[in-house]
Design an enzyme around this catalytic site. Structure first.
Site, PDB file in Angstrom:
ATOM      1  N   ARG A 112      12.382  -1.733  10.146  1.00 29.12           N
ATOM      2  CA  ARG A 112      11.454  -1.139  11.112  1.00 29.12           C
ATOM      3  C   ARG A 112      11.339  -2.066  12.307  1.00 29.12           C
ATOM      4  O   ARG A 112      11.295  -3.283  12.133  1.00 29.12           O
ATOM      5  CB  ARG A 112      10.064  -0.985  10.465  1.00 29.12           C
ATOM      6  CG  ARG A 112       9.905   0.320   9.740  1.00 29.12           C
ATOM      7  CD  ARG A 112       8.650   0.381   8.942  1.00 29.12           C
ATOM      8  NE  ARG A 112       7.442  -0.086   9.616  1.00 29.12           N
ATOM      9  CZ  ARG A 112       6.225  -0.049   9.082  1.00 29.12           C
ATOM     10  NH1 ARG A 112       6.058   0.447   7.868  1.00 29.12           N
ATOM     11  NH2 ARG A 112       5.174  -0.484   9.733  1.00 29.12           N
ATOM     12  N   ARG A 131      -8.443   1.987   9.752  1.00 24.05           N
ATOM     13  CA  ARG A 131      -7.997   0.641  10.095  1.00 24.05           C
ATOM     14  C   ARG A 131      -8.979  -0.060  11.027  1.00 24.05           C
ATOM     15  O   ARG A 131      -8.769  -1.229  11.345  1.00 24.05           O
ATOM     16  CB  ARG A 131      -6.667   0.767  10.821  1.00 24.05           C
ATOM     17  CG  ARG A 131      -5.489   0.109  10.114  1.00 24.05           C
ATOM     18  CD  ARG A 131      -4.278   0.390  10.971  1.00 24.05           C
ATOM     19  NE  ARG A 131      -3.150  -0.395  10.645  1.00 24.05           N
ATOM     20  CZ  ARG A 131      -2.075   0.065   9.998  1.00 24.05           C
ATOM     21  NH1 ARG A 131      -2.046   1.288   9.554  1.00 24.05           N
ATOM     22  NH2 ARG A 131      -1.049  -0.733   9.816  1.00 24.05           N
ATOM     23  N   LYS A 179       0.827  -1.210   0.000  1.00 31.20           N
ATOM     24  CA  LYS A 179       0.000   0.000   0.000  1.00 31.20           C
ATOM     25  C   LYS A 179       0.863   1.262   0.000  1.00 31.20           C
ATOM     26  O   LYS A 179       0.589   2.194  -0.739  1.00 31.20           O
ATOM     27  CB  LYS A 179      -0.913   0.044   1.242  1.00 31.20           C
ATOM     28  CG  LYS A 179      -1.805  -1.159   1.428  1.00 31.20           C
ATOM     29  CD  LYS A 179      -2.712  -1.008   2.649  1.00 31.20           C
ATOM     30  CE  LYS A 179      -1.996  -0.826   3.966  1.00 31.20           C
ATOM     31  NZ  LYS A 179      -1.181  -1.982   4.399  1.00 31.20           N
ATOM     32  N   ARG A 211      11.972  -6.550   4.496  1.00 33.23           N
ATOM     33  CA  ARG A 211      11.775  -5.143   4.123  1.00 33.23           C
ATOM     34  C   ARG A 211      12.811  -4.227   4.794  1.00 33.23           C
ATOM     35  O   ARG A 211      13.104  -4.375   5.981  1.00 33.23           O
ATOM     36  CB  ARG A 211      10.366  -4.725   4.561  1.00 33.23           C
ATOM     37  CG  ARG A 211      10.026  -3.299   4.244  1.00 33.23           C
ATOM     38  CD  ARG A 211       8.554  -3.092   4.175  1.00 33.23           C
ATOM     39  NE  ARG A 211       7.924  -2.974   5.486  1.00 33.23           N
ATOM     40  CZ  ARG A 211       6.649  -2.640   5.657  1.00 33.23           C
ATOM     41  NH1 ARG A 211       5.873  -2.426   4.613  1.00 33.23           N
ATOM     42  NH2 ARG A 211       6.145  -2.557   6.860  1.00 33.23           N
ATOM     43  N   ARG A 245       1.032  -8.403  13.933  1.00 29.25           N
ATOM     44  CA  ARG A 245       0.388  -7.369  13.098  1.00 29.25           C
ATOM     45  C   ARG A 245      -0.629  -7.996  12.153  1.00 29.25           C
ATOM     46  O   ARG A 245      -1.684  -7.426  11.898  1.00 29.25           O
ATOM     47  CB  ARG A 245       1.445  -6.589  12.307  1.00 29.25           C
ATOM     48  CG  ARG A 245       2.197  -5.618  13.215  1.00 29.25           C
ATOM     49  CD  ARG A 245       3.448  -5.110  12.564  1.00 29.25           C
ATOM     50  NE  ARG A 245       3.188  -4.279  11.419  1.00 29.25           N
ATOM     51  CZ  ARG A 245       4.065  -4.091  10.432  1.00 29.25           C
ATOM     52  NH1 ARG A 245       5.236  -4.680  10.457  1.00 29.25           N
ATOM     53  NH2 ARG A 245       3.753  -3.311   9.433  1.00 29.25           N
TER      54      ARG A 245
HETATM   55  P1  AMP Z   1       1.885   1.078   9.009  1.00 31.47           P
HETATM   56  O1  AMP Z   1       3.094   1.863   8.620  1.00 31.47           O
HETATM   57  O2  AMP Z   1       0.642   1.527   8.304  1.00 31.47           O
HETATM   58  O3  AMP Z   1       2.113  -0.421   8.900  1.00 31.47           O
HETATM   59  O4  AMP Z   1       1.631   1.377  10.553  1.00 31.47           O
HETATM   60  C1  AMP Z   1       2.606   1.053  11.527  1.00 31.47           C
HETATM   61  C2  AMP Z   1       1.960   1.045  12.898  1.00 31.47           C
HETATM   62  O5  AMP Z   1       1.442   2.342  13.216  1.00 31.47           O
HETATM   63  C3  AMP Z   1       0.774   0.091  13.044  1.00 31.47           C
HETATM   64  O6  AMP Z   1       1.163  -1.232  13.326  1.00 31.47           O
HETATM   65  C4  AMP Z   1       0.041   0.744  14.224  1.00 31.47           C
HETATM   66  O7  AMP Z   1       0.716   0.495  15.446  1.00 31.47           O
HETATM   67  C5  AMP Z   1       0.208   2.223  13.933  1.00 31.47           C
HETATM   68  N1  AMP Z   1      -0.884   2.738  13.076  1.00 31.47           N
HETATM   69  C6  AMP Z   1      -0.751   3.244  11.810  1.00 31.47           C
HETATM   70  N2  AMP Z   1      -1.950   3.634  11.328  1.00 31.47           N
HETATM   71  C7  AMP Z   1      -2.869   3.358  12.302  1.00 31.47           C
HETATM   72  C8  AMP Z   1      -4.274   3.500  12.388  1.00 31.47           C
HETATM   73  N3  AMP Z   1      -5.004   4.012  11.378  1.00 31.47           N
HETATM   74  N4  AMP Z   1      -4.886   3.097  13.543  1.00 31.47           N
HETATM   75  C9  AMP Z   1      -4.165   2.602  14.570  1.00 31.47           C
HETATM   76  N5  AMP Z   1      -2.832   2.419  14.547  1.00 31.47           N
HETATM   77  C10 AMP Z   1      -2.176   2.799  13.420  1.00 31.47           C
END
Ligand code: AMP
Length: 218
Positions: free
Chosen positions: A163, A91, A16, A130, A174
């Site tokens: 990360r 989310r 994404k 990654r 996750r």
């Molecule tokens: P991502 O980079 O989108 O994989 O997000 C990394 C982490 O940030 C996730 O595993 C959550 O801990 C937090 N996070 C990102 N976006 C959201 C969201 N919309 N709602 C809740 N937690 C989020």
């Protein structure tokens, strides 16, 4: 296209972020990634970052109220007026409902979601290999998309890091959290006839092409 709000929906590792960044740079709309905003907040060590860090390190979601405040502020910014790509938001069902209300308040059209589908074993291999640039967030893969110089971003010369939430144990958590909390959004957008789906397997160009077709932009 005008005033569209396109949600890229899908599990972690579906591509994404990569695709939202590509499409955004092609059409000049912002790519709004709540994950990137939260990581920047953690790096800045302010109140939002301190509140979010523990959840993120465990692979859990940051509480809805924090995300809702963040997105409300970001969507009101001048550069979001034309159209936006949302990556990693909404989310949860409350976040999706809040987004619908916010778009009405802002006088914008309802959001449309595109689900990027990738099989589970491929997600695990993508996430565990990654590498992310700590400066510009560009994404590489140790095997399938390595940088020209090991550990250094081709795009900006920044340092590439894994990360903390891409560590193997956290990746599994996750994906579980995605199944439990985010997968219900597929039905939410399907019921509103606002969902399309694309195959996330293939080259970045192939996946971009499918996404453009899905959002009526090809
Ligand atoms: P991502 O980079 O989108 O994989 O997000 C990394 C982490 O940030 C996730 O595993 C959550 O801990 C937090 N996070 C990102 N976006 C959201 C969201 N919309 N709602 C809740 N937690 C989020």
């Amino acid at each position: 296209m005008n005033e569209k709000t396109i949600i890229l929906l899908g599990p972690p590792g579906a591509g994404k972020g990569t695709q939202a960044a590509r499409l955004a740079s092609e059409c000049g709309w912002p790519h709004i990634s709540t994950g990137d905003i939260l990581r920047a907040a953690v790096a800045a060590d302010g109140p939002l970052g301190r509140a979010a860090k523990g959840y993120m390190d465990r692979g859990e979601y940051v509480p809805d109220p924090l995300i809702i405040d963040l997105i409300r502020e970001r969507m009101a910014a001048a550069d979001a007026k034309g159209g936006v790509f949302l990556d990693g938001f909404p989310r949860t069902p409350p976040q999706a409902e809040m987004l619908d209300e916010l778009l009405v308040e802002l006088g914008r059209s309802p959001a449309e979601a595109v689900l990027v589908e990738v099989p589970r074993d491929e997600l695990i291999s993508r996430l565990s290999g990654r590498l992310t640039c700590e400066r510009c967030q560009h994404i590489y893969h140790l095997v399938s998309d390595p940088p020209r110089v090991s550990g250094i971003c081709d795009a900006c010369g920044g340092k590439l890091v894994q990360r903390s939430d891409d560590a193997p144990g956290t990746v599994v958590r996750r994906l579980e959290v995605y199944d439990e909390k985010t997968a219900p959004l597929i039905a939410f957008y399907e019921e509103g006839k606002r969902l399309s789906a694309v195959d996330g397997i293939g080259s970045q160009d192939q996946v971009s092409g499918r996404l453009k077709e899905a959002i009526g932009w090809s």
